[in-house]
Design a protein around this motif. Structure first.
Motif: not given
Length: 68
Positions: A17-26
């Motif tokens: 993921y590129r977006r911080a929110g998606h990275q954090s969720n992952w």
């Protein structure tokens, strides 16, 4: 030279993921300790290495199990 924290490209490669929110969720779904700082996600290289090796990833915070 390797730094203590993953670069943006390494974080993209790890999470997909590129977006911080998606990275954090992952990272949360995999119990990988991390911090967010505005648009940045900060992840320790040591934590990722331990996770990849199947070791328990230490997290910061109070260890209530140690209190007796």
């Amino acid at each position: 030279m390797l730094t203590e924290y993953l670069s943006n490209s390494e974080l993209l490669h790890l999470t997909g993921y590129r977006r911080a929110g998606h990275q954090s969720n992952w990272l949360k779904e995999r119990s990988l300790p991390h911090r967010t700082d505005g648009p940045r996600v900060i992840v320790s290289r040591v934590h990722v290495q331990a996770w990849l090796e199947g070791r328990t990833v230490p997290s910061s915070g109070l260890n209530l199990a140690a209190l007796r």
